[in-house]
Design an enzyme around this catalytic site. Structure first.
Site, PDB file in Angstrom:
ATOM      1  N   ARG A 181       0.877  -1.188   0.000  1.00 36.64           N
ATOM      2  CA  ARG A 181       0.000   0.000   0.000  1.00 36.64           C
ATOM      3  C   ARG A 181       0.899   1.217   0.000  1.00 36.64           C
ATOM      4  NH1 ARG A 181      -5.317   1.229   3.566  1.00 36.64           N
ATOM      5  NH2 ARG A 181      -6.044  -0.178   1.939  1.00 36.64           N
ATOM      6  N   HIS A 193      -7.508   0.714  -6.342  1.00 33.93           N
ATOM      7  CA  HIS A 193      -7.662  -0.129  -5.150  1.00 33.93           C
ATOM      8  C   HIS A 193      -8.239  -1.481  -5.610  1.00 33.93           C
ATOM      9  CE1 HIS A 193      -7.833  -1.311  -1.110  1.00 33.93           C
ATOM     10  NE2 HIS A 193      -8.723  -0.477  -0.605  1.00 33.93           N
ATOM     11  N   GLN A 243      -9.803  -4.263  -3.218  1.00 31.09           N
ATOM     12  CA  GLN A 243     -11.132  -3.895  -2.729  1.00 31.09           C
ATOM     13  C   GLN A 243     -12.191  -4.267  -3.751  1.00 31.09           C
ATOM     14  OE1 GLN A 243     -11.967  -2.303   0.393  1.00 31.09           O
ATOM     15  NE2 GLN A 243     -13.914  -3.118  -0.311  1.00 31.09           N
ATOM     16  N   ASP A 285     -17.684   6.432  -1.156  1.00 34.86           N
ATOM     17  CA  ASP A 285     -16.432   6.328  -0.412  1.00 34.86           C
ATOM     18  C   ASP A 285     -16.169   7.687   0.225  1.00 34.86           C
ATOM     19  OD1 ASP A 285     -14.032   5.377   0.603  1.00 34.86           O
ATOM     20  OD2 ASP A 285     -12.932   5.550  -1.289  1.00 34.86           O
ATOM     21  N   CYS A 288     -16.428   0.886   1.032  1.00 32.21           N
ATOM     22  CA  CYS A 288     -15.221   0.094   1.344  1.00 32.21           C
ATOM     23  C   CYS A 288     -14.724   0.339   2.771  1.00 32.21           C
ATOM     24  CB  CYS A 288     -14.131   0.356   0.319  1.00 32.21           C
ATOM     25  SG  CYS A 288     -13.408   1.996   0.390  1.00 32.21           S
ATOM     26  N   ARG A 345     -12.989  -9.230   1.701  1.00 34.28           N
ATOM     27  CA  ARG A 345     -11.592  -8.891   1.406  1.00 34.28           C
ATOM     28  C   ARG A 345     -10.711 -10.126   1.605  1.00 34.28           C
ATOM     29  NH1 ARG A 345      -9.717  -3.592   1.620  1.00 34.28           N
ATOM     30  NH2 ARG A 345      -7.784  -4.559   0.897  1.00 34.28           N
TER      31      ARG A 345
HETATM   32  N1   CP Z   1     -11.126  -0.470   2.639  1.00 36.15           N
HETATM   33  C1   CP Z   1      -9.854  -0.473   3.062  1.00 36.15           C
HETATM   34  O1   CP Z   1      -8.913  -0.602   2.258  1.00 36.15           O
HETATM   35  O2   CP Z   1      -9.711  -0.368   4.398  1.00 36.15           O
HETATM   36  P1   CP Z   1      -8.347   0.011   5.158  1.00 36.15           P
HETATM   37  O3   CP Z   1      -7.905   1.358   4.606  1.00 36.15           O
HETATM   38  O4   CP Z   1      -8.721   0.068   6.613  1.00 36.15           O
HETATM   39  O5   CP Z   1      -7.320  -1.047   4.873  1.00 36.15           O
END
Ligand code: CP
Length: 308
Positions: free
Chosen positions: A101, A128, A131, A224, A264, A292
């Protein structure tokens, strides 16, 4: 050839369907697949905050018989203390998969070029895709299919989630509507790529300014946070600009009566989504968060070549 998952269209429509079918199977039998037996290590690198991604990858890797090696990106100083290429060469000798990430997509591309093992995008500023695998699994569970289903995303059309919906949704043959204010349109290159994919799958990709028009008759509603990681300095201005795109009960009522609602997470009730919507009967956000783990287990298993 080492395969990576850096953006949603790294999987063809047939490959995406294969991963999603495996995800559904692993949800039914979480301990039957041991594609990381050894245990093989998977590096989980986080340069940004996380809850769901770290938890779901860690639990899923353990269920696959592997070891989740969490790496604090700020301690490692990837790209500052040493180059992305050198980190990739080192981690590629210690692990079987690298999950990262970070901010710029270009850094992830560089990691993939030098790692020698599959690299997975756990969120960048641009996409992403993990997700989206979970989101598609959730839609398939609740609607029974993906092809032909209409999804409306409300909020920042230039965000990673909007871009991933455009690519992943059209790959699945869905009709993807992105609704955002002027100045927050999706990247035209992503819309063009989504339109190209839709030409193969029978889906479609549209950008609409009017949130009511975007939501009308939709099967799936998605929103989101208006303030993605890295945009905190713009919070006040964004909250005012995006207010008409808040997923409220009256706006959701314009969709099909049985429409489902995705987010998400983390969610900000009273901002991008009303509490009555996210905590209401149409919300499937907890299934989405759980998925997930199943979707990422399927992806890892597919990438390392086990179970194919
Ligand atoms: N939706 C998601 O990626 O959650 P986090 O940012 O908590 O990992």
């Amino acid at each position: 050839m080492t395969r990576h998952f850096l953006r949603d269209d790294d999987l063809t429509p047939a490959e995406q369907a294969e991963v999603l079918a495996l995800a559904a199977k692993l949800k039914q039998a979480p301990y039957d697949e041991k594609s990381l037996a050894g245990p093989k290590s998977v590096a989980l690198i986080f340069d940004k905050q996380t809850l769901r991604t770290q938890a779901s990858f860690s639990a899923g890797i353990a269920e696959l018989g592997g070891f989740p090696m969490v790496v604090d990106g700020r301690l490692a100083g990837i790209g500052s203390r040493e180059s992305v290429a050198d980190v990739a060469r080192v981690l590629g000798r210690q692990t079987s998969v690298i999950v990262w990430r970070t901010y710029e997509q270009a850094k992830l591309d560089e990691m993939a070029a030098y790692a020698g093992v599959p690299v997975i995008n756990a969120l960048t500023d641009e996409f992403h895709p993990c997700q989206l695998l979970a989101d598609l699994q959730t839609v398939a569970e609740h609607r029974g299919e993906l092809a032909g289903v209409t999804v409306s995303f409300l909020g920042d059309g230039a965000s990673n989630m909007a871009h991933s919906w455009l690519l992943a949704g059209t790959t699945a043959g869905m009709h993807v509507r992105i609704s955002a204010p002027a100045g927050f349109e999706p990247d035209p290159a992503i819309v063009a790529r989504a339109t190209e994919i839709a030409g193969e799958t029978g889906g479609s990709a549209r950008y609409l300014v009017d949130p009511a028009a975007a939501v009308a008759g939709a099967d799936v509603l998605v929103t989101d946070t208006w303030v993605s990681m890295g945009k905190e300095g713009e919070a006040e201005q964004r909250t005012a600009t995006f207010a008409p795109y808040s997923l409220t009960v009256p706006l959701a009522a314009l969709a099909r009566p049985d429409a489902i609602v995705l987010h998400c997470l983390p969610a900000y009730r009273g901002k991008e989504i009303a509490a009555d919507v996210i905590d209401g009967p149409q919300s499937v956000v907890w299934d989405e968060a759980e998925n997930r783990r199943h979707a990422q287990k399927a992806l890892i298993t597919w990438l390392v070549g086990s179970g194919r």
